[in-house]
Design a protein around this motif. Structure first.
Motif, PDB file in Angstrom:
ATOM      1  N   PHE A  92      36.363  91.657 -40.117  1.00 41.97           N
ATOM      2  CA  PHE A  92      35.448  91.978 -39.026  1.00 41.97           C
ATOM      3  C   PHE A  92      34.464  90.838 -38.832  1.00 41.97           C
ATOM      4  O   PHE A  92      33.773  90.429 -39.771  1.00 41.97           O
ATOM      5  CB  PHE A  92      34.701  93.274 -39.306  1.00 41.97           C
ATOM      6  N   VAL A  93      34.410  90.335 -37.586  1.00 38.31           N
ATOM      7  CA  VAL A  93      33.528  89.216 -37.245  1.00 38.31           C
ATOM      8  C   VAL A  93      32.630  89.652 -36.093  1.00 38.31           C
ATOM      9  O   VAL A  93      33.111  90.107 -35.061  1.00 38.31           O
ATOM     10  CB  VAL A  93      34.342  87.961 -36.839  1.00 38.31           C
ATOM     11  N   ALA A  94      31.350  89.513 -36.290  1.00 40.65           N
ATOM     12  CA  ALA A  94      30.365  89.822 -35.250  1.00 40.65           C
ATOM     13  C   ALA A  94      29.856  88.508 -34.674  1.00 40.65           C
ATOM     14  O   ALA A  94      29.238  87.710 -35.369  1.00 40.65           O
ATOM     15  CB  ALA A  94      29.211  90.637 -35.832  1.00 40.65           C
ATOM     16  N   ARG A  95      30.152  88.281 -33.410  1.00 40.87           N
ATOM     17  CA  ARG A  95      29.711  87.071 -32.725  1.00 40.87           C
ATOM     18  C   ARG A  95      28.280  87.249 -32.250  1.00 40.87           C
ATOM     19  O   ARG A  95      27.884  88.304 -31.790  1.00 40.87           O
ATOM     20  CB  ARG A  95      30.606  86.840 -31.500  1.00 40.87           C
ATOM     21  N   PHE A  96      27.505  86.194 -32.391  1.00 39.43           N
ATOM     22  CA  PHE A  96      26.167  86.214 -31.823  1.00 39.43           C
ATOM     23  C   PHE A  96      25.811  84.809 -31.369  1.00 39.43           C
ATOM     24  O   PHE A  96      26.342  83.822 -31.876  1.00 39.43           O
ATOM     25  CB  PHE A  96      25.133  86.771 -32.816  1.00 39.43           C
ATOM     26  N   ASP A  97      24.958  84.746 -30.379  1.00 41.70           N
ATOM     27  CA  ASP A  97      24.435  83.470 -29.914  1.00 41.70           C
ATOM     28  C   ASP A  97      23.061  83.252 -30.529  1.00 41.70           C
ATOM     29  O   ASP A  97      22.400  84.198 -30.966  1.00 41.70           O
ATOM     30  CB  ASP A  97      24.324  83.446 -28.382  1.00 41.70           C
ATOM     31  N   THR A  98      22.628  82.017 -30.541  1.00 36.93           N
ATOM     32  CA  THR A  98      21.376  81.685 -31.208  1.00 36.93           C
ATOM     33  C   THR A  98      20.145  82.166 -30.457  1.00 36.93           C
ATOM     34  O   THR A  98      19.041  82.082 -30.983  1.00 36.93           O
ATOM     35  CB  THR A  98      21.269  80.162 -31.426  1.00 36.93           C
TER      36      THR A  98
END
Length: 141
Positions: A92-98
């Motif tokens: 499971f990978v949770a993408r987020f932007d800075t």
């Protein structure tokens, strides 16, 4: 409050225009949740400002859950995230932007959805956009 770790990797890419204040707030919004990821993968897409490097060094020293991967040249977000995805240890990978501020229970809520509905491959969420003064809000699905 004792935080519990979930088998989730939080993945982001940073580059020369990454705003340090936004980045700190973004990491903080993930790191202060009741359930935190057991891994962060941050891809540095080419040269970045020294103050951002200092913050990355702080993160690495703080806990061993931060993996920092450096690309010599800026390759763009697609390539840098693809390289980062190969470094993620979790399914499971949770993408987020800075510049994302993650809601308090984002990771736990999304993880629970995956556990309950094993036939799905991707989960999203609501977005609330605001200006730098937090004066105007726009909600999107």
């Amino acid at each position: 409050m004792q935080q519990k770790k979930l088998p989730i990797t939080c993945l982001c890419s940073i580059y020369k225009n990454t705003n340090l204040n936004d980045f700190v707030l973004s990491i903080d919004s993930l790191y202060t949740q009741e359930y935190i990821p057991d891994e962060y993968v941050i891809v540095v897409d080419g040269p970045i400002e020294e103050k951002v490097n200092i913050f990355l060094d702080f993160l690495k020293e703080k806990e061993n859950i931060f993996k920092i991967h450096y690309l010599k040249n800026n390759s763009g977000i697609g390539i840098s995230l693809s390289k980062g995805l190969m470094l993620c240890k979790n399914e499971f990978v949770a993408r987020f932007d800075t510049d994302d501020l993650n809601l308090k229970n984002r990771l736990k809520n999304q993880y629970d959805i995956f556990m309950k509905h094993t036939d799905i491959s991707i989960v999203g969420g609501h977005v609330i956009e605001f200006n730098k003064e937090f004066k105007q809000k726009y909600s999107f699905l």
